[in-house]
Design an enzyme around this catalytic site. Structure first.
Site, PDB file in Angstrom:
ATOM      1  CB  THR A   1      -1.054  -0.041   1.315  1.00  0.00           C
ATOM      2  OG1 THR A   1      -1.735  -0.970   1.077  1.00  0.00           O
ATOM      3  CG2 THR A   1      -1.611   1.271   1.354  1.00  0.00           C
TER       4      THR A   1
ATOM      5  CE  LYS B   1      -3.997  -1.714  -1.047  1.00  0.00           C
ATOM      6  NZ  LYS B   1      -2.940  -2.690  -1.152  1.00  0.00           N
TER       7      LYS B   1
ATOM      8  CG  HIS C   1      -3.594 -10.767  -7.046  1.00  0.00           C
ATOM      9  ND1 HIS C   1      -2.296 -10.346  -6.975  1.00  0.00           N
ATOM     10  CD2 HIS C   1      -4.134 -10.698  -5.811  1.00  0.00           C
ATOM     11  CE1 HIS C   1      -2.003 -10.112  -5.867  1.00  0.00           C
ATOM     12  NE2 HIS C   1      -3.071 -10.326  -5.011  1.00  0.00           N
ATOM     13  CG  ASN C   2      -5.517 -12.911  -3.130  1.00  0.00           C
ATOM     14  OD1 ASN C   2      -4.412 -13.244  -3.138  1.00  0.00           O
ATOM     15  ND2 ASN C   2      -5.671 -11.761  -2.543  1.00  0.00           N
TER      16      ASN C   2
END
Length: 345
Positions: free
Chosen positions: A165, A247, A251-252
């Site tokens: 982050t 954010k 993609h997980n």
């Protein structure tokens, strides 16, 4: 000979990550940085308690390897038999004192929970579509379930995500501020300990900010002025808002899970002015930058092994969002390894 060298470097590829973790744990980079000047081997060893216990030869061999990783510069000193060691520009991304540091991401990599899964790559590539990921095969549970049970793992994950982050949110705020114009409430889905929202609320104090994540994640979050922390399951409920932030999270998950989640997001935001803001990698967007492409492909395989997710190309993101019902999709490059994707209902 060059081809032989390339193959040997590939064979020994795991050495880099192991040396890097060792370097962070021993505080080598921080010690050199804090000295504010190049250090000799003897001064480096005597300055740090952790380094003073190392054999001088072993410390030198580590430094020599770090120089080939371009993290350390070895400098000859005229009139002296001792070389000095200084940092390179790349090593600044690994210092404890730097806000935009990847140090905690390095520390999140360990043999038991990360590296061992790579030994299952061949079997997993040959397995059925519904086979458990190597992580689940090794631990009997998903990474999220393990984090809920083991506070140390939860802390490593939270710190690594906060580390990312710090890299991407300044670039987002600087390059995509117009996206937030007119937004009254923004909810960060899978928002961890609220790190991303801390940047938004600072730059846009008029926006009502919320971080939404699993209860055990929220329980470990510090208090951030202007950021509401809420626990829950995003596959069961998403807090209403006129804008949602996802954010480094989609993609997980595999495509079916992402579509399910994105459909729920679309149902939650207003149809006339709502938006879903996605910060994720886009494969092959910088085809002339081999370092970024390889980094993204590395993380793609890591997602495959750890969570069953994937990194996606521009076309794959578009297909995914259109399948979820979004009519307008915008891709915005920023000064980060990720890009910003804005989806409108």
């Amino acid at each position: 000979m060059k081809n032989q060298g390339n193959v040997w470097n590939i064979i020994c590829g795991s050495v880099d990550s192991s040396v890097l973790k060792c370097t962070i744990e021993l505080g080598i980079l921080d010690t050199i940085y804090n000295s504010s000047k190049p250090m000799t081997l003897s001064s480096l060893a005597s300055t740090s308690p952790s380094l003073s216990t190392l054999k001088t030869e072993n410390l030198y061999r580590l430094l020599r390897y770090l120089s080939h990783m371009n993290l350390i510069a070895i400098n000859s000193v005229e009139g002296s038999d001792e070389d000095t060691f200084s940092l390179t520009g790349i090593s600044e991304l690994l210092l404890s004192s730097q806000e935009r540091s990847l140090k905690d991401w390095v520390l999140a990599i360990d043999e038991e929970h990360s590296i061992n899964g790579w030994h299952e790559l061949s079997d997993y590539c040959l397995s059925a579509d519904d086979a458990p990921t190597p992580f689940v095969k090794l631990h009997g549970k998903t990474i999220w379930e393990l984090a809920e049970e083991v506070p140390e793992i939860n802390g490593l994950i939270n710190n690594a995500m906060a580390c990312d982050t710090k890299m991407v949110m300044p670039a987002f705020v600087q390059g995509c501020g117009s996206i937030l114009n007119g937004v009254k409430k923004l909810v960060d889905i899978g928002g961890g300990i609220g790190a991303a929202m801390s940047y938004v609320v600072k730059a846009y104090p008029g926006i009502q900010c919320m971080a939404f994540d699993l209860p055990h994640v929220v329980a470990a979050a510090p208090e951030i002025p202007g950021v509401e922390m809420v626990g829950g399951n995003m596959f069961e409920f998403i807090p209403p808002a006129d804008a949602l932030l996802l954010k480094f999270m989609l993609h997980n998950w595999n495509d079916d899970e992402c579509i399910k989640l994105l459909k729920r997001c679309k149902e939650t935001i207003p149809a006339d002015h709502g938006k879903v803001i996605i910060i994720e990698m886009v494969l092959y967007q910088d085809e002339d930058d081999d370092y970024l492409t390889r980094a993204r492909l590395n993380l793609d395989l890591d997602m495959m092994l750890s969570s069953g997710g994937k990194e996606r190309t521009n076309d794959e993101w578009r297909i995914l969002l259109e399948e979820a019902g979004f009519k307008k999709i915008e891709f915005i490059p920023i000064f980060a390894i990720q890009s910003v994707i804005v989806a409108y209902p």
